[in-house]
Motif scaffolding. Structure first.
Motif, PDB file in Angstrom:
ATOM      1  N   UNK A   1     -12.440 -13.560  52.057  1.00  0.00           N
ATOM      2  CA  UNK A   1     -13.371 -14.639  51.718  1.00  0.00           C
ATOM      3  C   UNK A   1     -12.790 -15.569  50.664  1.00  0.00           C
ATOM      4  N   UNK A   2     -11.711 -15.154  50.024  1.00  0.00           N
ATOM      5  CA  UNK A   2     -11.115 -15.943  48.948  1.00  0.00           C
ATOM      6  C   UNK A   2      -9.726 -16.439  49.314  1.00  0.00           C
ATOM      7  N   UNK A   3      -9.432 -16.589  50.604  1.00  0.00           N
ATOM      8  CA  UNK A   3      -8.080 -16.957  51.015  1.00  0.00           C
ATOM      9  C   UNK A   3      -7.689 -18.355  50.549  1.00  0.00           C
ATOM     10  N   UNK A   4      -8.643 -19.290  50.512  1.00  0.00           N
ATOM     11  CA  UNK A   4      -8.330 -20.639  50.011  1.00  0.00           C
ATOM     12  C   UNK A   4      -8.004 -20.589  48.529  1.00  0.00           C
ATOM     13  N   UNK A   5      -8.775 -19.800  47.782  1.00  0.00           N
ATOM     14  CA  UNK A   5      -8.513 -19.643  46.350  1.00  0.00           C
ATOM     15  C   UNK A   5      -7.143 -19.001  46.148  1.00  0.00           C
ATOM     16  N   UNK A   6      -6.840 -17.998  46.963  1.00  0.00           N
ATOM     17  CA  UNK A   6      -5.549 -17.313  46.854  1.00  0.00           C
ATOM     18  C   UNK A   6      -4.388 -18.279  47.063  1.00  0.00           C
ATOM     19  N   UNK A   7      -4.526 -19.164  48.049  1.00  0.00           N
ATOM     20  CA  UNK A   7      -3.440 -20.084  48.354  1.00  0.00           C
ATOM     21  C   UNK A   7      -3.320 -21.210  47.339  1.00  0.00           C
ATOM     22  N   UNK A   8      -4.322 -21.372  46.466  1.00  0.00           N
ATOM     23  CA  UNK A   8      -4.294 -22.470  45.488  1.00  0.00           C
ATOM     24  C   UNK A   8      -3.874 -22.019  44.095  1.00  0.00           C
ATOM     25  N   UNK A   9      -3.790 -20.704  43.873  1.00  0.00           N
ATOM     26  CA  UNK A   9      -3.468 -20.218  42.522  1.00  0.00           C
ATOM     27  C   UNK A   9      -2.057 -20.582  42.089  1.00  0.00           C
ATOM     28  N   UNK A  10      -1.128 -20.635  43.028  1.00  0.00           N
ATOM     29  CA  UNK A  10       0.231 -21.048  42.689  1.00  0.00           C
ATOM     30  C   UNK A  10       0.212 -22.473  42.141  1.00  0.00           C
ATOM     31  N   UNK A  11      -0.529 -23.342  42.811  1.00  0.00           N
ATOM     32  CA  UNK A  11      -0.642 -24.719  42.350  1.00  0.00           C
ATOM     33  C   UNK A  11      -1.307 -24.820  40.993  1.00  0.00           C
ATOM     34  N   UNK A  12      -2.309 -23.952  40.759  1.00  0.00           N
ATOM     35  CA  UNK A  12      -2.977 -23.952  39.458  1.00  0.00           C
ATOM     36  C   UNK A  12      -1.994 -23.577  38.353  1.00  0.00           C
ATOM     37  N   UNK A  13      -1.133 -22.603  38.629  1.00  0.00           N
ATOM     38  CA  UNK A  13      -0.104 -22.219  37.662  1.00  0.00           C
ATOM     39  C   UNK A  13       0.859 -23.364  37.387  1.00  0.00           C
TER      40      UNK A  13
ATOM     41  N   UNK B   1      -5.484 -26.904  50.940  1.00  0.00           N
ATOM     42  CA  UNK B   1      -6.199 -25.890  51.724  1.00  0.00           C
ATOM     43  C   UNK B   1      -5.625 -25.730  53.130  1.00  0.00           C
ATOM     44  N   UNK B   2      -4.645 -26.559  53.497  1.00  0.00           N
ATOM     45  CA  UNK B   2      -4.073 -26.471  54.840  1.00  0.00           C
ATOM     46  C   UNK B   2      -3.342 -25.146  55.057  1.00  0.00           C
ATOM     47  N   UNK B   3      -2.822 -24.534  53.978  1.00  0.00           N
ATOM     48  CA  UNK B   3      -2.157 -23.238  54.102  1.00  0.00           C
ATOM     49  C   UNK B   3      -3.136 -22.189  54.617  1.00  0.00           C
ATOM     50  N   UNK B   4      -4.315 -22.116  53.984  1.00  0.00           N
ATOM     51  CA  UNK B   4      -5.334 -21.157  54.426  1.00  0.00           C
ATOM     52  C   UNK B   4      -5.930 -21.574  55.758  1.00  0.00           C
ATOM     53  N   UNK B   5      -6.063 -22.884  55.995  1.00  0.00           N
ATOM     54  CA  UNK B   5      -6.611 -23.373  57.260  1.00  0.00           C
ATOM     55  C   UNK B   5      -5.683 -23.006  58.424  1.00  0.00           C
ATOM     56  N   UNK B   6      -4.367 -23.093  58.184  1.00  0.00           N
ATOM     57  CA  UNK B   6      -3.410 -22.670  59.209  1.00  0.00           C
ATOM     58  C   UNK B   6      -3.499 -21.182  59.476  1.00  0.00           C
TER      59      UNK B   6
END
Length: 600
Positions: A498-510, A170-175
C-alpha cells in the motif's frame, strides 16, 4: 422409450440450458486484461522523454542565471540547490496524494502537464527580452539586476517544474502496477532487483541524451532553441502517456496513509497504559483486516501495537468487522505501515551524504576552465561531463545483471545476489573515494591556474586536460549505482504494498534533503571563510577560491557518515528478504529431515 412431446420438451430445456450457459460464458468471459508489457513503451517513453527534457536544463542553468540574469555565482548556486531540493521533496508529497487520494495514473498525468507548463514558462523567459534584465555594460562593467517581476517569472517556472517532477516520480510505482507481480512469486527478490536495475539503465540512457544532445544545442544554438527543444519533448512525453490510458491498470485508492498514521499515534497514546500480551501468541486480541496476511504485529516498536489492541470485542468491533470508532482502534496493517516509515528513517538519513556536495554549478565552471578538446575540432561542452557518471551507472548495471551475477551463481552452484543494505554501504564508500579524488584534482587545477598566471582571469582555459575529471566522475557513478539502486530495492521490499509510491519516492526525498544540506553547508563555509575581508572558499572566481579545501571537508563528513551507516544498519536488524531466506532454508532443512526419516 420417450414420447415425442417429452423429447421436444427435453430438447427445449437443453437448448435453454445451453443458451443460459452460453450467455453466462459471454458475460463471464474476461475482457482483454489491462497492464502488462503492452503498456511499458508508453510509460518508458513518458519517463525517458521527460528526463531528456528536464535533466537537459540542469547543467547549464548556472550559466543562464549568471549570463542572462546577472546573478552572482553564490546566489545562482543557492537557487540551483534549492530548486533541486524542491524537485526531490515534492515526490514524497505526490506519493502520499497518489496512494491516498488521486491514484498514480492521475498524479503522473498531472505531473506531466504541470512540468510542461513550467518548461514553457522557462522557454518564454528566453524568447521575451523584457523577461530578462539588460546585458551587462562591458565598458563600465556594471550589471543591472533582475526586477521582481522578472525573478518571479523565472522562479515560477522552476517551481512548476519541481512540482511536476514530483508527480512524474510516481511512474516507477505505476510501472510496477502494470507488471503486477504476485506475492507468492518465489523469484520476487530477483525480479525486483532486475526491475530496479533496468529502470535505472533506461533512465541513464535518457540522461546521456540530455547531457549531450540538449546541452550541445544550448551551447551552440542558444537558449531559445536550447529551451524550446526540451519543451517540445515534454509535450510528446505527455501525449505518449495519455495515449495509452485505456490500457493501464489503475489500482483502487487506499485509505489515506497520513490519516492512518495520525490514528495510530492517537490510539497508541490513548492506550498507553494498557498492558500488552506476552509475546505475540494472543493474536485474537489484535484487530486485523479480513484480506490481510498479518495476524499479529511485529515486535519492533511494540508500544505502537497498543493501537490495534482490542479492549472489548463487542464495543470495539462493528457488525461488519470494522472498528466501531477508527480513532479508538486501528488495524495491524496501519500499525505496520507507520512502523515501516519510522524504522527506515535512520538508514534513509545516511543517503543524504550522497548528495552533499558543492553543487553541479561548480562542476560546470571547473570543466569550463580546463582544456576540453578531444580532437582539434571537437570540444566537449562543460555541461556534458556529467554523462560519464551516467555511462558508469549503465555499464555497471549491465555487467552486474548479465555477467557478474550469472558467473558468481554458476561458480557457487546457487543464486547469488548482493543484499540491498550491502549495496547502500558500498555506495557510501565509493562516494568517499569520489570526494577524495575530487579534492586532489581541484588542488592540481588551482595550482596550474596559479603557475600559468590565470589566478585573476575567470575566463581563462588552463593547459590541463578536462579528462582529469573522469576518475572522480567514474567513482561518483559507481557510488550512485550501488547506493541509489540499493535504496530503492530496500524501501520497496521493506514497505507494505500500500506504500509502494512512498517507497519509490524516499530516494528522491533523501536527495532533496541533501540539496538543502548542501545549500546550508555552502552558506556556512562561505560566511565563515569570508570573515576578515577574505575572498572565501566559495568565490565567484574559482581560481581564487578554495574548493579543494571544501572537498576535503565533505570527505571528512563522508567518513563520519560511513560509521553512522554501520551503526544504523546493525540496529535495523535483518531485512524482509533475509528473514524470508532463513525461513526458506529452515523449511528446506526440515523437509530434508522428513525425507531422511521416511527413507530410514
Amino acid at each position: 422409450m420417450k414420447n415425442s412431446s417429452a423429447m421436444e420438451k427435453e430438447v427445449v430445456e437443453i437448448s435453454q440450458n445451453e443458451m443460459e450457459m452460453a450467455s453466462q460464458n459471454i458475460s463471464q468471459k474476461p475482457q482483454r486484461s489491462k497492464g502488462g508489457l503492452v503498456t511499458m513503451p508508453f510509460i518508458i517513453a513518458n519517463e525517458a522523454l521527460a528526463n531528456v527534457a528536464t535533466i537537459g536544463l540542469l547543467p547549464n542553468m548556472i550559466l543562464y542565471l549568471m549570463g542572462s540574469y546577472n546573478i552572482h555565482m553564490a546566489k545562482a548556486t543557492q537557487i540551483n540547490l534549492l530548486s533541486s531540493a524542491a524537485t526531490n521533496v515534492t515526490p514524497v508529497l505526490c506519493a502520499f496524494i497518489a496512494d491516498s487520494y488521486l491514484g498514480r495514473f492521475l498524479v503522473v498525468g498531472l505531473g506531466s502537464i504541470v512540468t510542461l507548463l513550467g518548461m514553457a514558462l522557462l522557454w518564454l523567459t528566453a524568447m521575451i527580452p523584457q523577461a530578462r534584465p539588460s546585458p551587462c555594460n562591458s565598458a563600465t562593467k556594471t550589471c543591472k539586476p533582475a526586477t521582481t517581476k522578472q525573478m518571479t517569472m523565472l522562479i515560477s517556472s522552476l517551481a512548476l517544474m519541481s512540482i511536476g517532477k514530483g508527480g512524474l516520480s510516481c511512474s516507477l510505482a505505476f510501472g510496477a502496477d502494470q507488471v503486477n507481480r504476485k506475492d507468492n512469486n518465489s523469484n520476487k527478490q530477483r525480479a525486483l532487483e532486475i526491475y530496479f536495475s533496468w529502470y535505472y539503465a533506461f533512465v541513464a540512457i535518457s540522461v546521456i541524451i540530455a547531457l549531450t544532445g540538449i546541452v550541445y544545442i544550448q551551447d551552440h544554438l542558444g537558449w531559445k532553441l536550447g529551451f524550446g527543444v526540451p519543451t517540445a519533448l515534454m509535450l510528446l512525453s505527455t501525449i505518449f502517456f495519455f495515449l495509452a490510458s485505456p490500457l493501464y491498470v489503475k489500482n483502487q485508492i487506499q485509505d489515506s496513509l497520513i490519516t492512518g498514521f495520525a490514528r495510530v499515534i492517537v490510539v497508541a497514546y490513548k492506550n498507553r497504559k494498557l498492558p500488552l500480551p506476552a509475546g505475540n501468541s494472543a493474536g485474537i486480541l489484535y484487530h486485523r483486516k479480513k484480506d490481510t496476511n498479518l495476524v499479529v504485529p511485529t515486535d519492533k516498536l511494540r508500544f505502537l501495537n497498543k493501537a490495534c489492541l482490542i479492549k472489548d470485542h463487542e464495543k470495539d468491533i462493528a457488525s461488519d468487522g470494522s472498528p466501531s470508532n477508527p480513532w479508538s482502534l486501528c488495524t495491524i496493517d496501519q500499525v505496520e505501515e507507520l512502523k515501516a516509515i519510522i524504522k527506515v528513517i535512520p538508514l534513509w538519513s545516511t543517503g543524504i551524504m550522497m548528495v552533499l556536495n558543492i553543487g553541479g554549478s561548480f562542476g560546470v565552471l571547473q570543466a569550463k576552465s580546463m582544456n576540453r578538446h578531444i580532437t582539434p575540432n571537437f570540444e566537449v561542452p562543460p555541461g556534458s561531463f556529467g554523462v560519464i557518471m551516467v555511462i558508469t551507472i549503465f555499464l555497471w548495471v549491465t555487467l552486474y545483471d548479465r555477467v557478474i551475477i550469472p558467473i558468481a551463481s554458476k561458480l557457487r552452484g546457487k543464486p547469488v545476489r548482493i543484499s540491498a543494505k550491502t549495496k547502500m554501504g558500498i555506495g557510501l564508500f565509493f562516494s568517499f573515494l569520489h570526494l577524495v579524488t575530487a579534492a586532489i584534482v581541484e588542488t592540481m587545477r588551482r595550482k596550474r591556474a596559479s603557475t600559468e598566471g590565470y589566478i585573476n582571469d575567470t575566463h581563462a582555459v588552463l593547459n590541463m586536460s578536462a579528462m582529469w575529471l573522469v576518475p572522480q566522475l567514474f567513482l561518483g557513478g559507481l557510488a550512485e549505482a550501488f547506493n541509489a539502486i540499493g535504496q530503492n530495492e530496500f524501501y520497496y521490499t521493506e514497505f507494505p504494498k500500500t506504500m509502494s509510491s512512498v517507497a519509490s519516492s524516499l530516494l528522491g526525498l533523501g536527495m532533496g534533503a541533501g540539496n538543502v544540506m548542501s545549500s546550508l553547508v555552502f552558506s556556512i563555509v562561505q560566511n565563515v571563510t569570508k570573515r576578515g575581508g577574505k575572498e572565501g572558499w566559495a568565490a565567484d572566481n574559482i581560481n581564487k577560491g578554495h574548493y579543494d579545501w571544501y572537498y576535503w571537508v565533505l570527505a571528512a563528513l563522508s567518513v563520519v557518515n560511513i560509521f553512522y551507516y554501520l551503526i544504523c544498519s546493525k540496529a535495523y536488524g535483518p531485512t524482509v528478504d533475509q528473514i524470508s531466506k532463513v525461513t526458506d532454508e529452515n523449511g528446506s532443512n526440515e523437509d530434508n529431515g522428513l525425507k531422511e526419516k521416511e527413507s530410514g
